[in-house]
Enzyme design. Structure first.
Site, PDB file in Angstrom:
ATOM      1  N   GLY A  20     -18.964   2.087  11.155  1.00  0.00           N
ATOM      2  CA  GLY A  20     -19.339   1.502   9.857  1.00  0.00           C
ATOM      3  C   GLY A  20     -19.181   2.506   8.725  1.00  0.00           C
ATOM      4  N   GLU A 174      -4.107   8.614  -0.259  1.00  0.00           N
ATOM      5  CA  GLU A 174      -4.242   7.932   1.033  1.00  0.00           C
ATOM      6  C   GLU A 174      -2.905   7.794   1.741  1.00  0.00           C
ATOM      7  OE1 GLU A 174      -7.414   6.352   2.294  1.00  0.00           O
ATOM      8  OE2 GLU A 174      -8.323   7.736   0.860  1.00  0.00           O
ATOM      9  N   HIS A 250      -6.520  -0.571   0.659  1.00  0.00           N
ATOM     10  CA  HIS A 250      -5.201   0.074   0.555  1.00  0.00           C
ATOM     11  C   HIS A 250      -4.200  -0.998   0.145  1.00  0.00           C
ATOM     12  CE1 HIS A 250      -6.491   3.203   3.778  1.00  0.00           C
ATOM     13  NE2 HIS A 250      -6.471   3.804   2.603  1.00  0.00           N
ATOM     14  N   ASP A 252      -1.440  -1.554   1.443  1.00  0.00           N
ATOM     15  CA  ASP A 252      -0.776  -2.163   2.606  1.00  0.00           C
ATOM     16  C   ASP A 252      -1.613  -3.271   3.244  1.00  0.00           C
ATOM     17  OD1 ASP A 252      -2.634  -0.757   4.154  1.00  0.00           O
ATOM     18  OD2 ASP A 252      -1.147   0.515   5.160  1.00  0.00           O
ATOM     19  N   CYS A 371      -1.033  -0.120   9.591  1.00  0.00           N
ATOM     20  CA  CYS A 371      -1.888   1.082   9.488  1.00  0.00           C
ATOM     21  C   CYS A 371      -1.574   2.056  10.612  1.00  0.00           C
ATOM     22  CB  CYS A 371      -3.360   0.725   9.637  1.00  0.00           C
ATOM     23  SG  CYS A 371      -3.984  -0.397   8.413  1.00  0.00           S
TER      24      CYS A 371
END
Ligand code: SUG
Length: 448
Positions: A20, A174, A250, A252, A371
């Site tokens: 989390g 990132e 993100h 993506d 990812c």
């Protein structure tokens, strides 16, 4: 000369758990504290790598990191033997132990930004490790990431490596999750597309209200400078802050590009028309014909996109010029998304086929097919200069599968992370892995 897009997939590490830890990432938050299955997670990832290799795509593998990160805990003041460091952290600051155990390095789209040699001033492939400084558990990845990338792409004649940007929020970076490259062919000059969530120094750019924007414009510009990209070869665009507030942490998660195609959601960007025009012009200058594929919100909502990870797919070029989309099983589970995909592949457009993969263990932490991979476009000579130990082959797949079967647990909860035995298990597994992948010494326990 032939050129390829090579997908290097992150191998899931032995401490995969649901901590989390990522505020703003809906899946990470909603699955917090559930028990995980590291063995299944790693095997699901390996199955995707094997399937892509069997389909004829170039596939590589990127090693996981040493976790628990005892050195990181020591930097936070926990002292004593390794076992004592872990026990003290478990007693006094469990969230810090959980963060130091995260297997988040599996999401290698965040490991670095990569520019192929056809785009860079010195004609080398450039890598900048991402500082990932928005989340503590991810900010500790980049030193090992740099060593692993250095061991994979060691030849300085072809590969240039840059250290992560300064580790402050103003340069939040990132990596490739916010970067896409358009080109006519992988070996030809292309247009690199940098998507940022906010500007740290220019208040004219809006910011999200609820969740953090992880990537700054200033970080994207710094990476483009480091890589020696030309003005003509770069387009910057801002992510729509409203979608970040809906869980698109993100870019993506809401767009994917490949070749001349950008597959994106209608609400993904700010100032979309200007951005599309700039991409179209710049791609035309390198001889390409831009093909945007917009998914309307009337067909798929942003919420559908966040839950199904439709856009966190791998868009792959096939030999006949058409494209294949690799999507997670969750897309089949969402009626609107699945209907949309049926229509898309049947429409005679460029995206002709969809293949579905079960990546549930990673998905439950917000990591889909895209990812899990770092794309590196390489020409034949450069591919030959990559450490051959990390290129996927049938025997390597077999040995990695057996390695996972031997070393990984099939259940992990917070309590297990406090077990000092886990550290020993992980180190012996990783020591063996560096031999399988021929990486040399890359982990802190091997170096210090
Ligand atoms: O940074 N999840 C990752 C997911 C990264 C996905 N990558 C891309 N979209 N490219 C993150 O939020 C969750 C870890 C935890 O809660 O245990 C996590 O780090």
């Amino acid at each position: 000369m032939k050129s390829y897009e090579v997908n290097f997939d992150g191998l899931v590490g032995p401490t995969h758990n649901y901590g989390g830890l990522s505020y703003g990432n809906v899946a990470s938050q909603s699955n917090s504290q559930q028990s995980s299955n590291p063995k299944e997670a790693a095997l699901q990832g390996l199955a995707k790598m094997k399937a892509l290799m069997d389909m004829g795509f170039q596939q590589g593998v990127l090693a996981p990191q040493e976790r628990p990160d005892v050195a990181a805990l020591r930097r936070l003041g926990f002292a004593g033997s390794d076992a004592q460091v872990i026990q003290r952290a478990a007693k006094e600051a469990m969230p810090l132990l959980v963060a130091s155990c995260s297997a988040s390095s599996m999401w290698v789209a965040n490991a670095a930004t990569v520019s192929p040699s056809a785009d860079t001033a010195d004609g080398r492939v450039h890598f900048t490790a991402a500082n990932l400084n928005c989340k503590y558990h991810r900010s500790i990845e980049h030193p090992t990431t740099s060593r692993v990338l250095g061991a994979m792409f060691a030849d300085q004649q072809h590969f240039a490596h840059h250290a992560a940007l300064p580790a402050v929020a103003q340069f939040g970076d990132e990596g490739a999750a916010n970067h896409t490259r358009f080109c006519r062919a992988y070996g030809e000059a292309g247009v690199e597309f940098f998507v940022f969530g906010r500007s740290a120094f220019d208040s004219r750019y809006p910011s999200p209200q609820k969740y953090p924007a992880r990537q700054t414009l200033e970080a994207s510009r710094a990476v483009a400078r480091l890589h020696g990209l030309s003005e003509e070869g770069v387009v910057y665009a801002q992510q729509n802050p409203a979608v970040i507030d809906q869980g698109v942490f993100h870019n993506d998660v809401i767009a994917v590009g490949n070749g001349e195609v950008l597959f994106y959601h209608e609400d993904a960007f700010l100032d979309t028309d200007r951005m599309l025009a700039e991409l179209s012009n710049k791609i035309a200058k390198v001889g390409g014909k831009f093909q945007p594929v917009c998914v309307p919100r009337s067909a798929v909502t942003v919420d559908d996109a966040v839950r199904s990870y439709l856009f966190n797919s791998q868009l792959l070029s096939r030999a006949d010029g058409s494209m294949l989309l690799i999507v997670p099983e969750e897309c089949r589970g969402n009626e609107r998304v699945w209907n949309y995909l049926q229509g898309l592949t049947g429409s005679g457009g460029v995206i002709r086929e969809v293949k579905v993969f079960d990546l549930k263990q990673s998905m439950q932490n917000g990591g889909g097919p895209a990812c899990l991979r770092l794309r590196v476009a390489l020409n034949e000579t450069e591919l030959a200069a990559v450490n051959p130990g990390v290129i996927m082959t049938a025997p390597l797949y077999e040995s990695l599968t057996q390695w996972v079967e031997r070393h990984y647990r099939d259940r992990m909860t917070e309590n297990d992370l406090a077990d000092p035995q886990l550290l020993l298990e992980c180190r012996s597994a990783l020591d063996e892995l560096t031999q399988i992948l021929k990486l040399g010494a890359v982990y802190p326990f091997q170096i210090n």
